[in-house]
Write an enzyme that holds these catalytic residues in place. Structure first.
Site, PDB file in Angstrom:
ATOM      1  N   TYR A  28       0.850  -1.211   0.000  1.00  0.00           N
ATOM      2  CA  TYR A  28       0.000   0.000   0.000  1.00  0.00           C
ATOM      3  C   TYR A  28       0.879   1.252   0.000  1.00  0.00           C
ATOM      4  O   TYR A  28       1.058   1.895   1.026  1.00  0.00           O
ATOM      5  CB  TYR A  28      -0.899  -0.033   1.252  1.00  0.00           C
ATOM      6  CG  TYR A  28      -1.998   0.992   1.305  1.00  0.00           C
ATOM      7  CD1 TYR A  28      -2.891   1.159   0.255  1.00  0.00           C
ATOM      8  CD2 TYR A  28      -2.175   1.805   2.433  1.00  0.00           C
ATOM      9  CE1 TYR A  28      -3.914   2.096   0.312  1.00  0.00           C
ATOM     10  CE2 TYR A  28      -3.193   2.737   2.512  1.00  0.00           C
ATOM     11  CZ  TYR A  28      -4.066   2.875   1.446  1.00  0.00           C
ATOM     12  OH  TYR A  28      -5.080   3.796   1.508  1.00  0.00           O
ATOM     13  N   ARG A  63      -1.320   8.118  -3.747  1.00  0.00           N
ATOM     14  CA  ARG A  63      -2.230   7.119  -3.179  1.00  0.00           C
ATOM     15  C   ARG A  63      -3.545   7.757  -2.734  1.00  0.00           C
ATOM     16  O   ARG A  63      -3.576   8.922  -2.361  1.00  0.00           O
ATOM     17  CB  ARG A  63      -1.535   6.465  -1.970  1.00  0.00           C
ATOM     18  CG  ARG A  63      -2.232   5.237  -1.440  1.00  0.00           C
ATOM     19  CD  ARG A  63      -1.442   4.627  -0.293  1.00  0.00           C
ATOM     20  NE  ARG A  63      -1.472   5.459   0.895  1.00  0.00           N
ATOM     21  CZ  ARG A  63      -0.656   5.264   1.935  1.00  0.00           C
ATOM     22  NH1 ARG A  63       0.243   4.308   1.936  1.00  0.00           N
ATOM     23  NH2 ARG A  63      -0.737   6.052   2.998  1.00  0.00           N
ATOM     24  N   ASP A  64      -4.581   6.927  -2.701  1.00  0.00           N
ATOM     25  CA  ASP A  64      -5.912   7.340  -2.221  1.00  0.00           C
ATOM     26  C   ASP A  64      -6.386   8.568  -3.010  1.00  0.00           C
ATOM     27  O   ASP A  64      -6.820   9.568  -2.451  1.00  0.00           O
ATOM     28  CB  ASP A  64      -5.854   7.646  -0.711  1.00  0.00           C
ATOM     29  CG  ASP A  64      -7.183   7.376  -0.005  1.00  0.00           C
ATOM     30  OD1 ASP A  64      -8.045   6.713  -0.598  1.00  0.00           O
ATOM     31  OD2 ASP A  64      -7.348   7.834   1.141  1.00  0.00           O
ATOM     32  N   SER A 110      -5.895   8.921   3.329  1.00  0.00           N
ATOM     33  CA  SER A 110      -4.746   8.018   3.316  1.00  0.00           C
ATOM     34  C   SER A 110      -3.713   8.397   2.266  1.00  0.00           C
ATOM     35  O   SER A 110      -3.001   7.539   1.742  1.00  0.00           O
ATOM     36  CB  SER A 110      -5.216   6.568   3.122  1.00  0.00           C
ATOM     37  OG  SER A 110      -5.773   6.078   4.311  1.00  0.00           O
ATOM     38  N   ASP A 161      -8.060  -0.047  -2.942  1.00  0.00           N
ATOM     39  CA  ASP A 161      -8.730   1.084  -3.629  1.00  0.00           C
ATOM     40  C   ASP A 161      -8.022   1.569  -4.888  1.00  0.00           C
ATOM     41  O   ASP A 161      -8.603   2.379  -5.636  1.00  0.00           O
ATOM     42  CB  ASP A 161      -8.918   2.310  -2.701  1.00  0.00           C
ATOM     43  CG  ASP A 161      -9.804   2.012  -1.511  1.00  0.00           C
ATOM     44  OD1 ASP A 161     -10.344   0.901  -1.420  1.00  0.00           O
ATOM     45  OD2 ASP A 161      -9.939   2.912  -0.655  1.00  0.00           O
ATOM     46  N   ASP A 220      -9.589   5.093  10.237  1.00  0.00           N
ATOM     47  CA  ASP A 220      -9.663   5.242   8.776  1.00  0.00           C
ATOM     48  C   ASP A 220      -9.248   6.641   8.328  1.00  0.00           C
ATOM     49  O   ASP A 220      -8.975   6.849   7.137  1.00  0.00           O
ATOM     50  CB  ASP A 220     -11.105   5.022   8.296  1.00  0.00           C
ATOM     51  CG  ASP A 220     -11.567   3.608   8.521  1.00  0.00           C
ATOM     52  OD1 ASP A 220     -10.814   2.671   8.194  1.00  0.00           O
ATOM     53  OD2 ASP A 220     -12.688   3.428   9.034  1.00  0.00           O
TER      54      ASP A 220
HETATM   55  C1  BGC Z   1      -4.119   3.848   6.508  1.00  0.00           C
HETATM   56  C2  BGC Z   1      -2.816   3.120   6.757  1.00  0.00           C
HETATM   57  C3  BGC Z   1      -3.033   1.978   7.742  1.00  0.00           C
HETATM   58  C4  BGC Z   1      -4.173   1.104   7.301  1.00  0.00           C
HETATM   59  C5  BGC Z   1      -4.477   0.025   8.308  1.00  0.00           C
HETATM   60  C6  BGC Z   1      -5.206   2.888   6.117  1.00  0.00           C
HETATM   61  O1  BGC Z   1      -6.422   3.564   6.041  1.00  0.00           O
HETATM   62  O2  BGC Z   1      -3.930   4.831   5.544  1.00  0.00           O
HETATM   63  O3  BGC Z   1      -1.876   4.018   7.274  1.00  0.00           O
HETATM   64  O4  BGC Z   1      -1.852   1.228   7.862  1.00  0.00           O
HETATM   65  O5  BGC Z   1      -5.336   1.866   7.088  1.00  0.00           O
HETATM   66  O6  BGC Z   1      -4.951   0.556   9.496  1.00  0.00           O
END
Ligand code: BGC
Length: 374
Positions: free
Chosen positions: A99, A104-105, A111, A151, A328
Protein backbone atom coordinates in the site's frame (compact mmCIF):
# COMPACT_ATOMS: atom_id res chain seq x y z
CA UNK A 1 16.50 -35.06 -21.24
CA UNK A 2 16.63 -31.88 -19.23
CA UNK A 3 12.85 -31.87 -19.19
CA UNK A 4 12.70 -35.43 -17.86
CA UNK A 5 15.15 -34.64 -15.07
CA UNK A 6 13.21 -31.52 -14.20
CA UNK A 7 9.94 -33.43 -14.06
CA UNK A 8 11.46 -36.00 -11.72
CA UNK A 9 12.80 -33.24 -9.52
CA UNK A 10 9.47 -31.47 -9.38
CA UNK A 11 7.78 -34.69 -8.32
CA UNK A 12 9.84 -34.96 -5.16
CA UNK A 13 10.28 -31.37 -4.01
CA UNK A 14 8.43 -30.27 -0.87
CA UNK A 15 4.97 -28.84 -1.30
CA UNK A 16 5.90 -25.25 -0.47
CA UNK A 17 7.28 -24.70 -3.93
CA UNK A 18 4.12 -25.81 -5.72
CA UNK A 19 3.01 -23.18 -8.23
CA UNK A 20 1.81 -20.66 -5.71
CA UNK A 21 -1.35 -19.65 -7.40
CA UNK A 22 -2.81 -23.05 -8.16
CA UNK A 23 -4.11 -23.68 -4.65
CA UNK A 24 -5.11 -21.73 -1.60
CA UNK A 25 -2.24 -20.43 0.54
CA UNK A 26 -4.33 -21.23 3.59
CA UNK A 27 -4.53 -24.97 2.91
CA UNK A 28 -2.86 -26.83 5.74
CA UNK A 29 -1.23 -23.68 7.11
CA UNK A 30 -1.26 -21.61 10.30
CA UNK A 31 -1.67 -17.88 10.00
CA UNK A 32 1.04 -15.82 11.69
CA UNK A 33 -0.06 -13.26 14.29
CA UNK A 34 1.39 -9.83 13.50
CA UNK A 35 3.38 -8.76 16.61
CA UNK A 36 2.78 -5.01 16.21
CA UNK A 37 -0.98 -5.57 16.30
CA UNK A 38 -0.75 -7.90 19.29
CA UNK A 39 1.08 -5.05 21.06
CA UNK A 40 -1.55 -2.50 20.04
CA UNK A 41 -4.34 -4.69 21.41
CA UNK A 42 -2.46 -5.41 24.63
CA UNK A 43 -1.92 -1.69 25.21
CA UNK A 44 -5.59 -1.03 24.49
CA UNK A 45 -6.71 -3.71 26.95
CA UNK A 46 -4.47 -2.24 29.63
CA UNK A 47 -6.31 1.06 29.19
CA UNK A 48 -9.78 -0.38 29.69
CA UNK A 49 -11.72 0.05 32.91
CA UNK A 50 -14.60 -2.32 32.15
CA UNK A 51 -13.22 -5.75 33.03
CA UNK A 52 -15.79 -7.69 30.98
CA UNK A 53 -14.97 -5.67 27.89
CA UNK A 54 -11.24 -5.96 28.60
CA UNK A 55 -11.51 -9.75 28.75
CA UNK A 56 -13.33 -9.81 25.40
CA UNK A 57 -10.87 -7.36 23.85
CA UNK A 58 -7.93 -9.47 24.99
CA UNK A 59 -9.18 -12.27 22.71
CA UNK A 60 -8.77 -10.03 19.67
CA UNK A 61 -4.98 -10.34 19.83
CA UNK A 62 -5.37 -13.99 18.81
CA UNK A 63 -7.10 -13.10 15.56
CA UNK A 64 -4.70 -12.78 12.61
CA UNK A 65 -4.82 -9.47 10.76
CA UNK A 66 -2.78 -8.12 7.83
CA UNK A 67 0.44 -6.14 8.24
CA UNK A 68 0.11 -2.94 6.20
CA UNK A 69 3.26 -1.69 4.50
CA UNK A 70 1.85 1.81 4.14
CA UNK A 71 5.33 3.36 4.15
CA UNK A 72 8.51 1.90 2.73
CA UNK A 73 10.21 1.86 6.13
CA UNK A 74 7.87 -0.96 7.13
CA UNK A 75 9.39 -3.39 4.62
CA UNK A 76 12.26 -4.40 6.95
CA UNK A 77 9.63 -5.13 9.60
CA UNK A 78 8.00 -7.54 7.16
CA UNK A 79 11.43 -9.21 7.00
CA UNK A 80 11.46 -9.56 10.81
CA UNK A 81 8.03 -11.16 10.76
CA UNK A 82 9.03 -13.56 7.98
CA UNK A 83 12.06 -14.57 10.03
CA UNK A 84 9.88 -15.13 13.09
CA UNK A 85 7.37 -17.18 11.09
CA UNK A 86 10.21 -19.23 9.62
CA UNK A 87 11.61 -19.87 13.10
CA UNK A 88 8.17 -20.91 14.38
CA UNK A 89 8.25 -23.86 11.98
CA UNK A 90 5.35 -25.71 10.40
CA UNK A 91 3.63 -24.13 7.44
CA UNK A 92 3.10 -20.46 8.24
CA UNK A 93 1.23 -17.81 6.27
CA UNK A 94 2.28 -14.19 6.76
CA UNK A 95 -0.39 -11.75 5.57
CA UNK A 96 0.53 -8.26 4.39
CA UNK A 97 -0.84 -5.35 2.39
CA UNK A 98 1.17 -3.60 -0.31
CA UNK A 99 0.00 0.00 0.00
CA UNK A 100 2.31 2.74 -1.19
CA UNK A 101 1.34 3.82 -4.71
CA UNK A 102 2.41 7.34 -5.60
CA UNK A 103 -0.56 9.74 -5.35
CA UNK A 104 -2.23 7.12 -3.18
CA UNK A 105 -5.91 7.34 -2.22
CA UNK A 106 -6.51 9.60 -5.21
CA UNK A 107 -10.25 10.11 -4.63
CA UNK A 108 -10.03 10.75 -0.89
CA UNK A 109 -7.68 12.66 1.37
CA UNK A 110 -7.43 10.48 4.45
CA UNK A 111 -4.75 8.02 3.32
CA UNK A 112 -2.56 10.13 1.06
CA UNK A 113 0.85 8.48 1.08
CA UNK A 114 4.56 9.25 1.05
CA UNK A 115 5.20 9.17 -2.73
CA UNK A 116 4.02 11.59 -5.40
CA UNK A 117 4.04 11.06 -9.13
CA UNK A 118 5.35 14.57 -9.74
CA UNK A 119 8.30 13.85 -7.50
CA UNK A 120 9.74 10.60 -8.83
CA UNK A 121 7.20 8.45 -7.00
CA UNK A 122 7.03 5.76 -9.68
CA UNK A 123 10.72 4.92 -9.36
CA UNK A 124 10.48 5.03 -5.58
CA UNK A 125 7.55 2.63 -5.72
CA UNK A 126 9.51 0.21 -7.89
CA UNK A 127 12.30 0.30 -5.33
CA UNK A 128 9.73 -0.39 -2.59
CA UNK A 129 8.49 -3.44 -4.52
CA UNK A 130 12.07 -4.59 -5.12
CA UNK A 131 12.78 -4.39 -1.41
CA UNK A 132 9.72 -6.53 -0.69
CA UNK A 133 10.94 -9.07 -3.24
CA UNK A 134 14.30 -9.23 -1.47
CA UNK A 135 12.55 -10.05 1.80
CA UNK A 136 10.28 -12.81 0.52
CA UNK A 137 13.15 -14.44 -1.35
CA UNK A 138 15.03 -14.88 1.91
CA UNK A 139 12.28 -17.03 3.41
CA UNK A 140 11.13 -19.52 0.77
CA UNK A 141 9.54 -21.78 3.40
CA UNK A 142 7.13 -19.09 4.56
CA UNK A 143 3.96 -18.54 2.56
CA UNK A 144 3.29 -14.87 1.98
CA UNK A 145 -0.14 -13.52 1.07
CA UNK A 146 -0.17 -9.99 -0.30
CA UNK A 147 -3.18 -7.82 -0.98
CA UNK A 148 -2.11 -5.40 -3.66
CA UNK A 149 -3.13 -1.76 -3.29
CA UNK A 150 -6.50 -1.26 -1.61
CA UNK A 151 -8.73 1.08 -3.63
CA UNK A 152 -6.02 1.70 -6.26
CA UNK A 153 -7.53 0.06 -9.35
CA UNK A 154 -11.09 0.50 -8.07
CA UNK A 155 -10.58 4.25 -8.18
CA UNK A 156 -9.74 3.93 -11.87
CA UNK A 157 -13.07 2.23 -12.53
CA UNK A 158 -15.27 4.95 -11.03
CA UNK A 159 -13.25 8.04 -10.12
CA UNK A 160 -11.54 9.21 -13.30
CA UNK A 161 -13.52 12.43 -12.99
CA UNK A 162 -11.28 13.26 -10.03
CA UNK A 163 -8.19 14.98 -11.53
CA UNK A 164 -5.76 13.25 -9.14
CA UNK A 165 -7.12 9.84 -10.23
CA UNK A 166 -7.10 10.70 -13.95
CA UNK A 167 -3.52 11.88 -13.64
CA UNK A 168 -2.53 8.74 -11.73
CA UNK A 169 -4.32 6.18 -13.91
CA UNK A 170 -1.53 5.04 -16.20
CA UNK A 171 1.00 5.10 -13.34
CA UNK A 172 -1.22 3.00 -11.05
CA UNK A 173 -1.73 0.43 -13.83
CA UNK A 174 1.96 0.21 -14.73
CA UNK A 175 3.01 -0.07 -11.11
CA UNK A 176 0.48 -2.74 -10.16
CA UNK A 177 1.63 -4.69 -13.22
CA UNK A 178 5.21 -4.17 -12.03
CA UNK A 179 4.35 -5.49 -8.55
CA UNK A 180 2.71 -8.58 -10.05
CA UNK A 181 5.61 -9.20 -12.41
CA UNK A 182 8.19 -8.99 -9.61
CA UNK A 183 6.26 -11.02 -7.05
CA UNK A 184 6.04 -14.35 -8.84
CA UNK A 185 7.97 -16.36 -6.23
CA UNK A 186 6.61 -19.79 -5.38
CA UNK A 187 6.02 -18.75 -1.78
CA UNK A 188 3.94 -15.69 -2.73
CA UNK A 189 0.18 -15.46 -3.32
CA UNK A 190 -1.22 -12.21 -4.71
CA UNK A 191 -4.77 -10.94 -4.39
CA UNK A 192 -5.42 -7.63 -6.13
CA UNK A 193 -7.81 -5.35 -4.29
CA UNK A 194 -11.28 -5.31 -5.86
CA UNK A 195 -13.10 -2.68 -3.81
CA UNK A 196 -16.37 -4.04 -2.46
CA UNK A 197 -19.94 -4.92 -3.36
CA UNK A 198 -21.22 -1.38 -2.79
CA UNK A 199 -18.62 0.03 -5.16
CA UNK A 200 -17.66 -2.25 -8.03
CA UNK A 201 -20.65 -4.57 -7.48
CA UNK A 202 -22.96 -2.14 -9.24
CA UNK A 203 -23.94 -3.39 -12.73
CA UNK A 204 -22.35 -0.40 -14.46
CA UNK A 205 -19.02 -1.01 -12.74
CA UNK A 206 -18.55 -4.75 -12.54
CA UNK A 207 -17.72 -5.46 -16.20
CA UNK A 208 -15.22 -2.60 -16.58
CA UNK A 209 -13.67 -3.71 -13.28
CA UNK A 210 -13.12 -7.28 -14.56
CA UNK A 211 -11.62 -5.89 -17.77
CA UNK A 212 -9.29 -3.58 -15.87
CA UNK A 213 -8.01 -6.36 -13.59
CA UNK A 214 -7.36 -8.53 -16.64
CA UNK A 215 -5.50 -5.83 -18.52
CA UNK A 216 -3.28 -5.07 -15.52
CA UNK A 217 -2.44 -8.75 -15.21
CA UNK A 218 -1.65 -8.90 -18.91
CA UNK A 219 0.63 -5.92 -18.41
CA UNK A 220 2.70 -8.04 -16.02
CA UNK A 221 3.75 -10.34 -18.86
CA UNK A 222 2.62 -13.70 -20.13
CA UNK A 223 4.07 -15.90 -17.37
CA UNK A 224 2.76 -13.83 -14.49
CA UNK A 225 -0.28 -14.70 -12.43
CA UNK A 226 -2.19 -13.93 -9.26
CA UNK A 227 -4.35 -16.02 -6.98
CA UNK A 228 -7.32 -13.69 -7.37
CA UNK A 229 -8.93 -10.71 -5.67
CA UNK A 230 -9.57 -9.32 -2.19
CA UNK A 231 -12.87 -7.62 -1.40
CA UNK A 232 -14.32 -5.42 1.34
CA UNK A 233 -10.89 -4.31 2.57
CA UNK A 234 -11.44 -1.76 5.38
CA UNK A 235 -15.14 -1.68 4.56
CA UNK A 236 -18.25 -2.82 6.44
CA UNK A 237 -20.31 -5.05 4.14
CA UNK A 238 -21.61 -8.44 5.15
CA UNK A 239 -20.34 -11.54 3.38
CA UNK A 240 -23.97 -12.61 3.11
CA UNK A 241 -27.10 -11.29 4.71
CA UNK A 242 -30.16 -9.12 4.47
CA UNK A 243 -30.00 -6.07 2.23
CA UNK A 244 -29.31 -2.80 4.00
CA UNK A 245 -31.75 -0.15 2.62
CA UNK A 246 -28.84 2.14 1.64
CA UNK A 247 -27.61 -0.59 -0.75
CA UNK A 248 -30.75 -0.61 -2.91
CA UNK A 249 -31.12 -1.08 -5.84
CA UNK A 250 -27.71 -2.76 -6.24
CA UNK A 251 -28.44 -6.44 -7.04
CA UNK A 252 -24.97 -7.37 -5.72
CA UNK A 253 -25.50 -5.88 -2.29
CA UNK A 254 -23.30 -8.22 -0.27
CA UNK A 255 -19.80 -9.57 -0.82
CA UNK A 256 -20.90 -13.05 -1.82
CA UNK A 257 -23.35 -11.75 -4.43
CA UNK A 258 -20.61 -9.49 -5.77
CA UNK A 259 -18.08 -12.34 -5.91
CA UNK A 260 -20.54 -14.72 -7.56
CA UNK A 261 -21.33 -12.10 -10.21
CA UNK A 262 -17.70 -11.08 -10.77
CA UNK A 263 -16.18 -14.56 -11.05
CA UNK A 264 -17.64 -15.46 -14.48
CA UNK A 265 -16.62 -12.05 -15.85
CA UNK A 266 -13.08 -12.67 -14.64
CA UNK A 267 -13.06 -16.12 -16.18
CA UNK A 268 -14.16 -14.65 -19.53
CA UNK A 269 -11.15 -12.35 -19.29
CA UNK A 270 -8.70 -15.09 -18.25
CA UNK A 271 -8.27 -13.68 -14.79
CA UNK A 272 -8.06 -16.11 -11.82
CA UNK A 273 -11.26 -16.00 -9.81
CA UNK A 274 -10.41 -16.92 -6.22
CA UNK A 275 -11.15 -14.49 -3.42
CA UNK A 276 -10.47 -13.47 0.14
CA UNK A 277 -12.95 -11.23 1.96
CA UNK A 278 -12.30 -8.78 4.80
CA UNK A 279 -14.90 -9.07 7.56
CA UNK A 280 -12.97 -7.44 10.41
CA UNK A 281 -15.54 -4.70 10.97
CA UNK A 282 -18.57 -6.19 9.23
CA UNK A 283 -20.44 -7.52 12.27
CA UNK A 284 -23.27 -4.97 12.16
CA UNK A 285 -25.27 -3.93 9.13
CA UNK A 286 -27.64 -0.98 8.64
CA UNK A 287 -25.38 1.64 10.23
CA UNK A 288 -24.49 3.89 7.29
CA UNK A 289 -26.33 6.97 6.11
CA UNK A 290 -25.04 6.38 2.59
CA UNK A 291 -23.58 3.25 1.02
CA UNK A 292 -20.37 5.11 0.17
CA UNK A 293 -19.56 6.03 3.78
CA UNK A 294 -16.31 4.40 4.86
CA UNK A 295 -14.73 6.41 7.66
CA UNK A 296 -14.84 4.98 11.21
CA UNK A 297 -18.54 4.20 10.79
CA UNK A 298 -20.45 4.54 14.06
CA UNK A 299 -22.07 1.38 15.38
CA UNK A 300 -19.72 -1.00 13.57
CA UNK A 301 -18.76 -4.26 15.26
CA UNK A 302 -16.12 -6.92 14.75
CA UNK A 303 -17.34 -9.45 12.19
CA UNK A 304 -16.89 -13.09 11.23
CA UNK A 305 -13.60 -14.55 12.37
CA UNK A 306 -11.08 -15.59 9.75
CA UNK A 307 -11.92 -19.04 8.45
CA UNK A 308 -11.39 -21.20 5.40
CA UNK A 309 -14.83 -22.67 6.00
CA UNK A 310 -16.40 -20.07 3.72
CA UNK A 311 -19.35 -21.94 2.24
CA UNK A 312 -18.27 -20.87 -1.25
CA UNK A 313 -15.52 -22.52 -3.31
CA UNK A 314 -14.65 -19.16 -4.88
CA UNK A 315 -13.62 -17.83 -1.47
CA UNK A 316 -10.31 -19.13 -0.10
CA UNK A 317 -10.74 -17.51 3.28
CA UNK A 318 -12.57 -14.93 5.31
CA UNK A 319 -9.82 -12.66 6.60
CA UNK A 320 -9.33 -9.62 8.79
CA UNK A 321 -7.41 -7.09 6.70
CA UNK A 322 -8.13 -3.79 8.43
CA UNK A 323 -6.71 -4.06 11.95
CA UNK A 324 -9.70 -3.17 14.14
CA UNK A 325 -8.92 -0.11 16.26
CA UNK A 326 -6.76 1.61 13.66
CA UNK A 327 -8.49 4.73 12.35
CA UNK A 328 -9.66 5.24 8.78
CA UNK A 329 -8.92 8.95 8.86
CA UNK A 330 -8.85 12.03 11.03
CA UNK A 331 -11.92 14.10 11.87
CA UNK A 332 -9.73 17.17 12.43
CA UNK A 333 -10.79 19.48 9.63
CA UNK A 334 -7.53 21.43 9.76
CA UNK A 335 -5.39 18.36 8.97
CA UNK A 336 -4.00 18.17 5.42
CA UNK A 337 -5.42 14.63 5.25
CA UNK A 338 -8.90 15.62 6.44
CA UNK A 339 -11.61 13.99 4.33
CA UNK A 340 -15.20 15.16 4.78
CA UNK A 341 -16.37 11.54 5.13
CA UNK A 342 -14.57 11.49 8.48
CA UNK A 343 -16.62 14.46 9.71
CA UNK A 344 -20.04 13.12 8.76
CA UNK A 345 -22.73 12.30 11.28
CA UNK A 346 -22.23 8.52 10.85
CA UNK A 347 -18.45 8.74 11.47
CA UNK A 348 -17.07 8.33 15.01
CA UNK A 349 -15.41 11.53 16.28
CA UNK A 350 -12.99 12.84 17.34
CA UNK A 351 -10.91 10.46 15.23
CA UNK A 352 -7.11 10.38 14.88
CA UNK A 353 -5.11 10.14 11.63
CA UNK A 354 -5.54 7.08 9.41
CA UNK A 355 -3.69 4.05 10.70
CA UNK A 356 -3.26 5.36 14.25
CA UNK A 357 -4.93 3.88 17.30
CA UNK A 358 -8.49 4.95 18.06
CA UNK A 359 -9.21 3.57 21.51
CA UNK A 360 -12.89 4.44 21.88
CA UNK A 361 -13.62 3.08 18.41
CA UNK A 362 -11.84 -0.18 19.24
CA UNK A 363 -13.89 -0.52 22.41
CA UNK A 364 -17.12 0.01 20.46
CA UNK A 365 -16.07 -2.57 17.84
CA UNK A 366 -15.53 -5.15 20.60
CA UNK A 367 -18.79 -4.20 22.32
CA UNK A 368 -20.72 -4.61 19.06
CA UNK A 369 -18.91 -7.74 17.88
CA UNK A 370 -21.09 -10.20 15.96
CA UNK A 371 -20.48 -13.02 16.70
CA UNK A 372 -19.68 -11.81 20.23
CA UNK A 373 -16.31 -12.47 21.82
CA UNK A 374 -16.51 -14.52 25.00
C1 BGC B 1 -4.12 3.85 6.51
C2 BGC B 1 -2.82 3.12 6.76
C3 BGC B 1 -3.03 1.98 7.74
C4 BGC B 1 -4.17 1.10 7.30
C5 BGC B 1 -4.48 0.03 8.31
C6 BGC B 1 -5.21 2.89 6.12
O1 BGC B 1 -6.42 3.56 6.04
O2 BGC B 1 -3.93 4.83 5.54
O3 BGC B 1 -1.88 4.02 7.27
O4 BGC B 1 -1.85 1.23 7.86
O5 BGC B 1 -5.34 1.87 7.09
O6 BGC B 1 -4.95 0.56 9.50
Amino acid sequence: MKFAVLTALIACVPTFIDAASSRSPYDGASVFLIPSYVSEVQAAVANMTDSTLAAQAALVEQVPIFFWMDVSTKVPTLGEYLAAADAAGGTQVVQSVIYDLPDRDCAAEASAGEFSIADGGAALYEAYIDSIVAQVEQYPNVRVVFIVEPDGLANLVTNLSVPKCANAASTYKELVSYAIAQLQQDNVWLYLDAGHSGWLGWPANITPAAQLFASVLQGAGSGATVRGLATDVSNYNLLRGAEDPVQAPNPNYDEELYINALAPLLQQNNFPSQFIVDQSRSGVSGIRTAEGDWCNVLGAGLGMRPTTDTGNTLIDSIVWVKPPGESDGTSNSSSPRYDTHCGQSDAAQPAPEAGTWFQSYFEALVQNANPAFS
